[in-house]
Design a protein around this motif. Structure first.
Motif, short mmCIF file in Angstrom:
data_model
loop_
_atom_site.label_atom_id
_atom_site.label_comp_id
_atom_site.label_asym_id
_atom_site.label_seq_id
_atom_site.Cartn_x
_atom_site.Cartn_y
_atom_site.Cartn_z
N ALA A 28 0.84 -1.21 0.00
CA ALA A 28 0.00 0.00 0.00
C ALA A 28 0.87 1.26 0.00
O ALA A 28 0.58 2.23 -0.71
CB ALA A 28 -0.92 0.00 1.22
N ILE A 29 1.95 1.26 0.77
CA ILE A 29 2.84 2.43 0.82
C ILE A 29 3.56 2.59 -0.52
O ILE A 29 3.75 3.71 -1.01
CB ILE A 29 3.85 2.30 1.98
CG1 ILE A 29 3.12 2.46 3.31
CG2 ILE A 29 4.96 3.33 1.84
CD1 ILE A 29 4.00 2.32 4.53
N LEU B 108 1.08 4.11 -2.75
CA LEU B 108 0.76 5.47 -2.32
C LEU B 108 1.83 6.46 -2.75
O LEU B 108 1.53 7.61 -3.10
CB LEU B 108 0.60 5.50 -0.79
CG LEU B 108 0.17 6.82 -0.16
CD1 LEU B 108 -1.23 7.21 -0.63
CD2 LEU B 108 0.23 6.72 1.36
N THR B 109 3.09 6.04 -2.73
CA THR B 109 4.19 6.93 -3.09
C THR B 109 4.63 6.75 -4.55
O THR B 109 5.62 7.35 -4.97
CB THR B 109 5.40 6.66 -2.18
OG1 THR B 109 5.78 5.27 -2.27
CG2 THR B 109 5.07 6.99 -0.74
N PRO C 252 -1.03 6.86 -7.13
CA PRO C 252 -1.31 6.69 -5.70
C PRO C 252 -2.73 6.22 -5.39
O PRO C 252 -2.94 5.58 -4.35
CB PRO C 252 -1.07 8.09 -5.13
CG PRO C 252 -1.19 9.01 -6.29
CD PRO C 252 -0.71 8.26 -7.47
N ALA D 273 -3.51 2.72 -4.19
CA ALA D 273 -3.24 2.29 -2.81
C ALA D 273 -4.53 1.99 -2.05
O ALA D 273 -4.51 1.17 -1.12
CB ALA D 273 -2.45 3.37 -2.08
N VAL E 31 -5.26 11.92 -4.21
CA VAL E 31 -4.33 11.05 -3.48
C VAL E 31 -5.00 10.57 -2.19
O VAL E 31 -5.63 11.37 -1.48
CB VAL E 31 -3.02 11.80 -3.15
CG1 VAL E 31 -2.02 10.85 -2.49
CG2 VAL E 31 -2.41 12.41 -4.41
N PRO E 32 -4.91 9.27 -1.86
CA PRO E 32 -5.48 8.78 -0.61
C PRO E 32 -4.91 9.53 0.59
O PRO E 32 -3.74 9.93 0.59
CB PRO E 32 -5.06 7.31 -0.58
CG PRO E 32 -4.92 6.95 -2.03
CD PRO E 32 -4.36 8.18 -2.67
N THR F 155 -2.02 12.97 3.47
CA THR F 155 -1.51 11.75 2.84
C THR F 155 -0.32 11.21 3.63
O THR F 155 -0.19 10.00 3.82
CB THR F 155 -1.09 12.04 1.39
OG1 THR F 155 -2.23 12.45 0.64
CG2 THR F 155 -0.47 10.80 0.74
N GLY G 27 0.21 7.51 5.43
CA GLY G 27 1.38 6.67 5.27
C GLY G 27 2.01 6.29 6.60
O GLY G 27 2.39 5.12 6.81
#
Length: 281
Positions: A73-74, A77-78, A82, A85, A107-108, A131, A135
Motif C-alpha cells: 500500500a505504501i 501510495l508513493t 497513488p 493504494a 491522493v489517498p 496523505t 502513510g
C-alpha cells in the motif's frame, strides 16, 4: 663546494628536519589521543566478525516488508498512481486505526490528519500532510501486525511529502516554509532511525536529540582511530605548528634559517663574518 651551495644545502636539510620533527610529534599526539578509539573499533570488529551482514542480508533489510499488505500500500501510495493504494489497504487497517482513508486532491489521505508544526504552514500543505499521516499510520499498522517495514517506507513517504509541498506552492515565498517543514520532517525521521513513527514524551525527545547530535562525534572518533585519520590530523597539526612559528626566533643560531623561512624556501643571508671565516679570508 661554494658558499651558495652550502647555504642551499643547509636550508634544505633544516627544512626537512624541522618538518619531520613536527610530523613525528603530531603522530605521537594523535596516537595517544586515539588509542582508546582504535581499541573500541577493534572490539566492535571482533564482536561483529561472527555476525557480520552479507550483501544479501543488507539488501533484504533495505527492502524489508515491501511484499506485505502495508508495504504494498505504501509503495503504491508513493508511486506514480497513488489512488491504487486504496485497493491495497490491509483489511484490518480501518478497525485498528479507527478511520477509512479518503481521496484528497487525487491522493489517498487520512481525513482527520493535518500538518503538525510549531509554525503556521500554508493551507496548500494540508492535503500532502493528510496523505503523509495516512502513510505513517500504515507504518504503525505494520508494526502492530508484526510485519515491520524497512527504512525505505518512511523515506519514500517523507520524500513524497516534500515534493508535494513544493509543488503546491502558489508563490515563491511559500518555498521557504516548505524547506523548513522538510528539514523538520527529515530530522525527526533520522532521529527515529527511519523506523516506526512513535509518540514520545519531552524527556524521550530530548534524550534522543542529544544522542542523535552526538553521532558525528562518535563517527569522528572512529575516523581518528584509523590510520588515515591519524595521518590527516598529524598533517593538520604540522601545518598549524608551522603557521604559529611564522614569527618565531631562529631555531638554529648564527645564520641558520627560521621555520617559516625554510617552509617558504626563502634564503637567509649569512653574516659577513661567518662567510669570511668559511672562505678562509
Amino acid at each position: 663546494m661554494g658558499t651558495g651551495r652550502i647555504d642551499a644545502a643547509r636550508i634544505a636539510i633544516g627544512r626537512l628536519l624541522v618538518l619531520a620533527i613536527i610530523v613525528a610529534a603530531g603522530l605521537i599526539v594523535t596516537s595517544v589521543l586515539t588509542t582508546s578509539s582504535a581499541a573500541t573499533m577493534s572490539v566492535r570488529s571482533a564482536s561483529g566478525a561472527s555476525g557480520s551482514s552479507t550483501p544479501t542480508q543488507i539488501d533484504a533489510a533495505v527492502h524489508l516488508g515491501d511484499d506485505t499488505p502495508a508495504g504494498a500500500a505504501i509503495a503504491a501510495l508513493t508511486g506514480p498512481d497513488p489512488v491504487r493504494a486504496l485497493a491495497l489497504i490491509p483489511s484490518g487497517f480501518v478497525t485498528t486505526m479507527g478511520y477509512r482513508p479518503v481521496v484528497d486532491l487525487g491522493v489517498p489521505a487520512n481525513p482527520d490528519g493535518g500538518c503538525s508544526s510549531p509554525i503556521t504552514l500554508p493551507a496548500s500543505f494540508d492535503a500532502p500532510c493528510k496523505t503523509h499521516d495516512l502513510g505513517y499510520d500504515l507504518l504503525r499498522y505494520s508494526a502492530t501486525t508484526d510485519q515491520p517495514l524497512g527504512q525505505w517506507a518512511r523515506r519514500a513517504l517523507d520524500s513524497q511529502l516534500v515534493r508535494r509541498m513544493h509543488a503546491s506552492c502558489p508563490v515563491d515565498s511559500c518555498w521557504a516554509a516548505a524547506d523548513i517543514a522538510a528539514a523538520g520532517v527529515n530530522a525527526n525521521s533520522e532521529r527515529q532511525a527511519d523506523g516506526v513513527p512513535r509518540s514520545e514524551t519531552r524527556t524521550q525527545v530530548f534524550t534522543s536529540v542529544i544522542r542523535w547530535l552526538w553521532q558525528p562525534v562518535v563517527h569522528a572518533a572512529e575516523f581518528l582511530g584509523s590510520a588515515s585519520g591519524r595521518a590527516g590530523v598529524a598533517t593538520l597539526i604540522a601545518l598549524i605548528a608551522v603557521h604559529l612559528r611564522r614569527r618565531s626566533r631562529p631555531v638554529f643560531a648564527d645564520g641558520w634559517p627560521t621555520v617559516w623561512a625554510m617552509v617558504r624556501r626563502t634564503s637567509i643571508r649569512i653574516p659577513t663574518s661567518r662567510v669570511r671565516t668559511e672562505s678562509g679570508h
